[in-house]
Design a protein around this motif. Sequence first.
Motif, short mmCIF file in Angstrom:
data_model
loop_
_atom_site.label_atom_id
_atom_site.label_comp_id
_atom_site.label_asym_id
_atom_site.label_seq_id
_atom_site.Cartn_x
_atom_site.Cartn_y
_atom_site.Cartn_z
N ASP A 38 -2.69 -31.85 3.77
CA ASP A 38 -3.00 -32.27 2.40
C ASP A 38 -3.30 -31.03 1.55
O ASP A 38 -3.66 -29.97 2.06
CB ASP A 38 -4.16 -33.26 2.37
CG ASP A 38 -5.46 -32.63 2.81
OD1 ASP A 38 -6.16 -32.05 1.95
OD2 ASP A 38 -5.76 -32.67 4.02
N GLN A 39 -3.13 -31.18 0.24
CA GLN A 39 -3.23 -30.04 -0.67
C GLN A 39 -4.61 -29.39 -0.67
O GLN A 39 -4.72 -28.17 -0.76
CB GLN A 39 -2.84 -30.47 -2.08
CG GLN A 39 -2.59 -29.32 -3.00
CD GLN A 39 -1.89 -29.71 -4.29
OE1 GLN A 39 -1.36 -30.80 -4.40
NE2 GLN A 39 -1.90 -28.82 -5.25
N PRO A 78 -0.38 -24.16 -1.99
CA PRO A 78 -0.93 -25.36 -1.34
C PRO A 78 -0.17 -26.64 -1.65
O PRO A 78 -0.30 -27.62 -0.92
CB PRO A 78 -2.36 -25.43 -1.88
CG PRO A 78 -2.69 -24.05 -2.29
CD PRO A 78 -1.39 -23.45 -2.78
N SER A 79 0.64 -26.66 -2.70
CA SER A 79 1.41 -27.86 -3.01
C SER A 79 2.70 -27.94 -2.19
O SER A 79 3.41 -28.94 -2.24
CB SER A 79 1.74 -27.93 -4.51
OG SER A 79 2.67 -26.91 -4.85
#
Length: 167
Positions: A38-39, A78-79
Amino acid sequence: MSELAAHDVDWVLSGSAVLVLYGATITPNDLDVVPRLDQVNLGRLARMLDELGAVPAHFPTWPESLSREQCLAWSPDPSDPTCFDHLFVTSLGLLDLPPSLTGTFEALRRESVAVDIAGIPVQVCNPHEVLDRLDGRRRAKDVERTAQYDLVRHHLHLGEPPVGTRL
């Protein structure tokens, strides 16, 4: 491992380090870490990698390898979980972040055990996950380690727990 804990990264230990915890006398070349994708978690992982000066390792003989220039210009996003799918050179050593090659975080976490390693709580994947991926591998290091893999299978057959304190 201490940096992962300090940055509150959610991850599962995979790879040869797991086999060491179950009795293999081998020296892992790197630390295999499967992060939750997850981000928010990847943001914490990105900060840690930045602080450790991490760059993807360059392997000129690998068709999928980034070029030397791409490795040096790499920065975490992070995306985009795929940007973390590398073996990294860090100030603390080699860190491999396979998001699914060794099993997904969710699958590995389901059968993992919590172990205290030098005061750090670590989720350790089921060693069968590692051993099953090694069956039939013909890499030189796997051929050399066959006896150690068999030793771990023996320890598992006897029901022996991993080294460290189970939480």
